[in-house]
Design a protein around this motif. Structure first.
Motif, PDB file in Angstrom:
ATOM      1  N   ALA A  38       0.828  -1.204   0.000  1.00  0.00           N
ATOM      2  CA  ALA A  38       0.000   0.000   0.000  1.00  0.00           C
ATOM      3  C   ALA A  38       0.868   1.263   0.000  1.00  0.00           C
ATOM      4  O   ALA A  38       0.580   2.235  -0.718  1.00  0.00           O
ATOM      5  CB  ALA A  38      -0.924  -0.008   1.212  1.00  0.00           C
ATOM      6  N   VAL A  39       1.937   1.264   0.800  1.00  0.00           N
ATOM      7  CA  VAL A  39       2.849   2.421   0.825  1.00  0.00           C
ATOM      8  C   VAL A  39       3.541   2.571  -0.522  1.00  0.00           C
ATOM      9  O   VAL A  39       3.715   3.688  -1.033  1.00  0.00           O
ATOM     10  CB  VAL A  39       3.870   2.258   1.961  1.00  0.00           C
ATOM     11  N   ASN A  40       3.951   1.458  -1.114  1.00  0.00           N
ATOM     12  CA  ASN A  40       4.630   1.511  -2.405  1.00  0.00           C
ATOM     13  C   ASN A  40       3.731   2.140  -3.475  1.00  0.00           C
ATOM     14  O   ASN A  40       4.189   2.955  -4.295  1.00  0.00           O
ATOM     15  CB  ASN A  40       5.043   0.107  -2.823  1.00  0.00           C
ATOM     16  N   ASN A  41       2.457   1.776  -3.462  1.00  0.00           N
ATOM     17  CA  ASN A  41       1.529   2.357  -4.438  1.00  0.00           C
ATOM     18  C   ASN A  41       1.409   3.868  -4.250  1.00  0.00           C
ATOM     19  O   ASN A  41       1.337   4.625  -5.233  1.00  0.00           O
ATOM     20  CB  ASN A  41       0.154   1.700  -4.304  1.00  0.00           C
ATOM     21  N   ARG A  42       1.377   4.319  -3.012  1.00  0.00           N
ATOM     22  CA  ARG A  42       1.289   5.765  -2.769  1.00  0.00           C
ATOM     23  C   ARG A  42       2.569   6.473  -3.186  1.00  0.00           C
ATOM     24  O   ARG A  42       2.523   7.580  -3.745  1.00  0.00           O
ATOM     25  CB  ARG A  42       1.027   6.011  -1.271  1.00  0.00           C
ATOM     26  N   VAL A  43       3.733   5.863  -2.926  1.00  0.00           N
ATOM     27  CA  VAL A  43       5.008   6.496  -3.262  1.00  0.00           C
ATOM     28  C   VAL A  43       5.162   6.616  -4.776  1.00  0.00           C
ATOM     29  O   VAL A  43       5.710   7.612  -5.280  1.00  0.00           O
ATOM     30  CB  VAL A  43       6.174   5.711  -2.645  1.00  0.00           C
ATOM     31  N   GLN A  44       4.691   5.630  -5.513  1.00  0.00           N
ATOM     32  CA  GLN A  44       4.819   5.668  -6.971  1.00  0.00           C
ATOM     33  C   GLN A  44       4.085   6.860  -7.566  1.00  0.00           C
ATOM     34  O   GLN A  44       4.498   7.406  -8.588  1.00  0.00           O
ATOM     35  CB  GLN A  44       4.282   4.365  -7.578  1.00  0.00           C
ATOM     36  N   THR A  45       2.996   7.276  -6.932  1.00  0.00           N
ATOM     37  CA  THR A  45       2.267   8.445  -7.437  1.00  0.00           C
ATOM     38  C   THR A  45       3.048   9.735  -7.247  1.00  0.00           C
ATOM     39  O   THR A  45       2.815  10.715  -7.962  1.00  0.00           O
ATOM     40  CB  THR A  45       0.902   8.566  -6.737  1.00  0.00           C
ATOM     41  N   ALA A  46       3.975   9.735  -6.279  1.00  0.00           N
ATOM     42  CA  ALA A  46       4.786  10.934  -6.032  1.00  0.00           C
ATOM     43  C   ALA A  46       6.130  10.887  -6.727  1.00  0.00           C
ATOM     44  O   ALA A  46       6.902  11.858  -6.664  1.00  0.00           O
ATOM     45  CB  ALA A  46       5.006  11.111  -4.519  1.00  0.00           C
ATOM     46  N   LEU A  47       6.438   9.795  -7.414  1.00  0.00           N
ATOM     47  CA  LEU A  47       7.764   9.625  -7.997  1.00  0.00           C
ATOM     48  C   LEU A  47       8.067  10.688  -9.054  1.00  0.00           C
ATOM     49  O   LEU A  47       9.200  11.187  -9.142  1.00  0.00           O
ATOM     50  CB  LEU A  47       7.869   8.218  -8.616  1.00  0.00           C
ATOM     51  N   ALA A  48       7.075  11.067  -9.854  1.00  0.00           N
ATOM     52  CA  ALA A  48       7.314  12.048 -10.915  1.00  0.00           C
ATOM     53  C   ALA A  48       7.636  13.424 -10.363  1.00  0.00           C
ATOM     54  O   ALA A  48       8.221  14.260 -11.074  1.00  0.00           O
ATOM     55  CB  ALA A  48       6.092  12.125 -11.833  1.00  0.00           C
ATOM     56  N   GLN A  49       7.262  13.711  -9.111  1.00  0.00           N
ATOM     57  CA  GLN A  49       7.527  15.020  -8.522  1.00  0.00           C
ATOM     58  C   GLN A  49       8.917  15.121  -7.895  1.00  0.00           C
ATOM     59  O   GLN A  49       9.310  16.199  -7.455  1.00  0.00           O
ATOM     60  CB  GLN A  49       6.470  15.326  -7.448  1.00  0.00           C
ATOM     61  N   LEU A  50       9.634  14.021  -7.821  1.00  0.00           N
ATOM     62  CA  LEU A  50      10.946  14.018  -7.176  1.00  0.00           C
ATOM     63  C   LEU A  50      12.023  14.474  -8.157  1.00  0.00           C
ATOM     64  O   LEU A  50      11.875  14.323  -9.374  1.00  0.00           O
ATOM     65  CB  LEU A  50      11.273  12.619  -6.661  1.00  0.00           C
ATOM     66  N   PRO A  51      13.146  15.018  -7.660  1.00  0.00           N
ATOM     67  CA  PRO A  51      14.240  15.443  -8.537  1.00  0.00           C
ATOM     68  C   PRO A  51      14.797  14.263  -9.342  1.00  0.00           C
ATOM     69  O   PRO A  51      14.735  13.105  -8.912  1.00  0.00           O
ATOM     70  CB  PRO A  51      15.285  15.994  -7.557  1.00  0.00           C
TER      71      PRO A  51
END
Length: 535
Positions: A107-120
Motif C-alpha cells: 500500500a505504501v509503495n503504491n502511494r510512493v509511486q504516485t509521487a515519484l514524478a515530482q521528485l528530482p
C-alpha cells in the motif's frame, strides 16, 4: 452422566489425556519463544538519497511530495521522517497492530509511486527503497580485523558479498542491516585551481563522465535482413562501463585546437574509495562494521539466534586471515534467563502444590491423581497457544504459574468427594462410589469453571496495546481451566476408580494432621452455628 462412561472405560479417558499431552508437547517444540508478546506495530520504511543536498532541500524536494501521498494510507497509525544533511531521507510508517506487513508495504509503495514524478531527477536515478521493517532487534554483530590488515572498506564489501545474504536467508530473520556501509566507489578529487585556469566546472567533469561511462548496446553484424552469401553473424561488444581509476582518468573532457586532449587525470586525482564516509563503526576503539539482525514477526527468537550463530561459525571458517566476528548484543540472552527463571518457578509451584495436596489428602494414591491431571492441563494449553499464533513468553508462563493453584482444585474436589463416599458407604465398589460422587459434583465443577472464565475472559477483550499484552494471559488461564474441567469429568474419575480404595482411620503423623483439620472444621462449624442461632 458423562463421567460414568469414563469410569467404566478408563482407557478412553487415558487416551484423551494422552492426545492432549502429545499435542501440547509437540506444540512446545514449535511454539515461538520470546520475552514478551508481540506488541510492536508493524512498520514500513521508505528510503531515498539526494547526493549533495542539505536537510532543508531534502525536506522540501523529497519529504513533502512523498508524505503528501502516503498520509492516510489504509490502517496507518502514524509516520515520522528524517531528512539529513548528507542527502538521506527516511520515512517510517507505523500500522495497526496485527495488520499484514506485506500488504502494508504494498500500500505504501503504491502511494510512493504516485509521487515519484515530482521528485528530482537525481533522486529517481538513485532509486527509492520501500521495505517492511521489524522493530524487534535480535542481535548486533561486529566484523573487525584482528590484525589490522583489512580496512573497514574491505570488511564492508566482504560482508555484503559473503555474509549479509546468508544471514538474511536464515529462517526467522526479518532483516539483516549493515550499519555504516562503505561501498566501493570511484572517487574523483578535483584540483579546483586547475579547473579555474582551464575555465571548467565540476559539472563539466560530471557531464563528461556520464556521457562516456555507459553500457551501450552496439548491435550485431550479419543479422538479417542481409544477402544470402553472408555466412557469419557476430555480436558487437564494447568496453562498457569503466572499472579502474586509470580508465576514469583517461576520460576526455575536451579536445584543444592544437589537437591535444584534456583528460580527467589532468584536472583531478582518481582513486577507488568509499562512496560515503559519514558513518563509521568502532569496536574497542578499533574500526569495525556493524550488522543488525531483526526478528521477523512470530519467529522463535532463541532458535533464530542459535541459527544465526551457527551460520556465522560456518562462514568464519572461510574468513580471510585476521577477520573475526563478535556478537556484542543478543536479546535472547535475557530471554533465555527469564524463561529459565519462570520455568523454575513453575516447577517449584507444582512441587509445593503436590506437597500441600499430600498433607491434606493424606494418601499417596489420592495425591497421584492431581499430580497427573495438572500437567495434562498445563502441557495441553501450549497446543491452543500455537494454533492462535501466540508465543511462550513471560506473560503466558506467568499465567500458567498462577493457574496451577486453580487447576488442582478440580482434581481435589473429585478425589475428596470420592473418598467421602467410600468412607460413608464402604459397601460400594470404587467404580460405584466414583459414579455416585461424580453425580453430586458434575454440576458444581461446570459452574466453577464458568465462574472463573467469566473473570478471565473479559481481559482478552481489553483494547489497545495493554489488551494485546494481557490477552495471552487471559487465554492461557482460560484454556488451562477448560482442559482441567475436562480432566475433572473424564480423567480424574477414571483414575479414582482405578487407584482409590476404601481405607480405615488414618494412623501415624498424617492421621494426626487429618484429625486436627477435622477438629478445626468441627469447631468452626459449632461457632458459626451458635452465632446463627443468636442472630
Amino acid at each position: 452422566m458423562i463421567s460414568a462412561i469414563f469410569v467404566d472405560r478408563p482407557r478412553l479417558a487415558v487416551v484423551i489425556a494422552l492426545v492432549i499431552t502429545i499435542a501440547g508437547a509437540l506444540a512446545m517444540m514449535r511454539i515461538p519463544v520470546a520475552q514478551f508478546p508481540d506488541i510492536v506495530p508493524p512498520q514500513t520504511v521508505v528510503s531515498a538519497t539526494f547526493p549533495g543536498a542539505s536537510a532543508a532541500v531534502v525536506e522540501s524536494s523529497i519529504a513533502q511530495p512523498i508524505e503528501a501521498q502516503v498520509v492516510g494510507v489504509d490502517k496507518m497509525l502514524y509516520m515520522k521522517s528524517t531528512s539529513g544533511n548528507d542527502g538521506s531521507y527516511n520515512l517510517t510508517v507505523s500500522f495497526v497492530l496485527g495488520s499484514d506487513p506485506d500488504i502494508n508495504t504494498n500500500a505504501v509503495n503504491n502511494r510512493v509511486q504516485t509521487a515519484l514524478a515530482q521528485l528530482p531527477q537525481e533522486v529517481q536515478l538513485e532509486g527509492l527503497t520501500i521495505q517492511k521493517k521489524s522493530s524487534a532487534v535480535l542481535q548486533f554483530i561486529m566484523l573487525y580485523s584482528e590484525n589490522g590488515k583489512q580496512d573497514p572498506l574491505f570488511v564492508t564489501n566482504y560482508a555484503i558479498i559473503n555474509v549479509l545474504d546468508v544471514l538474511s536467508r536464515t529462517p526467522g530473520v526479518g532483516q539483516a542491516r549493515l550499519f555504516g556501509a562503505l561501498n566501493y566507489s570511484m572517487r574523483i578529487w578535483f584540483d579546483t585551481q586547475r579547473l579555474d585556469n582551464l575555465q571548467l566546472t565540476p559539472a563539466d567533469v560530471i557531464t563528461a563522465i556520464q556521457a562516456q561511462n555507459v553500457e551501450a548496446p552496439a548491435g550485431r553484424i550479419g543479422a538479417r535482413p542481409i544477402a544470402r552469401d553472408q555466412q557469419f553473424q557476430m555480436n558487437v561488444q564494447t568496453q562498457g562501463r569503466l572499472t579502474t581509476p586509470e580508465q576514469f582518468g583517461n576520460i576526455v573532457l575536451r579536445a584543444n585546437p592544437d589537437g591535444s586532449l584534456l583528460r580527467v587525470r589532468d584536472v583531478a586525482r582518481v582513486d577507488l574509495g568509499a562512496q560515503n564516509q559519514d558513518v563509521e563503526g568502532r569496536l574497542n576503539s578499533e574500526p569495525a562494521v556493524g550488522i543488525g539482525i531483526y526478528l521477523s514477526p512470530g519467529a522463535n527468537a532463541v532458535q533464530t539466534a542459535a541459527q544465526v550463530r551457527a551460520n556465522l561459525d560456518r562462514l568464519s571458517q572461510r574468513f580471510p586471515p585476521g577477520l573475526k566476528y563478535l556478537v556484542n548484543y543478543d536479546t535472547t540472552t535475557f530471554v533465555q534467563a527469564t524463561i529459565h527463571d519462570v520455568l523454575i518457578t513453575l516447577l517449584i509451584a507444582f512441587v509445593l502444590v503436590v506437597i500441600v495436596v499430600f498433607l491434606f489428602l493424606g494418601s499417596l494414591r489420592a495425591t497421584l491423581i492431581p499430580s497427573i491431571a495438572v500437567p495434562v492441563s498445563l502441557i495441553g494449553s501450549f497446543a491452543l497457544l500455537l494454533v492462535m499464533g501466540y508465543s511462550a513468553n513471560t506473560i503466558s508462563l506467568l499465567a500458567m504459574v498462577l493457574a496451577i493453584g486453580i487447576l488442582v482444585d478440580d482434581a481435589i474436589v473429585v478425589v475428596e468427594n470420592v473418598e467421602r463416599v467410600m468412607e460413608e458407604e464402604p459397601n460400594l465398589s470404587p467404580g460405584e462410589a466414583t459414579k455416585k460422587a461424580m453425580a453430586e459434583i458434575t454440576a458444581p465443577i461446570i459452574a466453577i469453571t464458568l465462574v472463573l472464565l467469566s473473570v478471565f475472559v473479559p481481559i482478552a477483550f481489553i483494547p489497545g496495546i495493554s489488551g494485546t499484552l494481557f490477552r495471552q494471559f487471559a487465554v492461557t488461564i482460560s484454556v488451562a481451566m477448560l482442559i482441567s474441567a475436562l480432566n475433572a469429568l473424564t480423567l480424574s474419575p477414571a483414575l479414582c476408580a482405578v487407584f482409590l480404595r476404601p481405607s480405615g482411620p488414618r494412623r501415624g503423623p498424617m492421621g494426626w494432621v487429618l484429625r486436627r483439620i477435622d477438629n478445626i472444621r468441627d469447631g468452626y462449624a459449632a461457632i458459626v452455628g451458635r452465632l446463627v442461632r443468636v442472630s
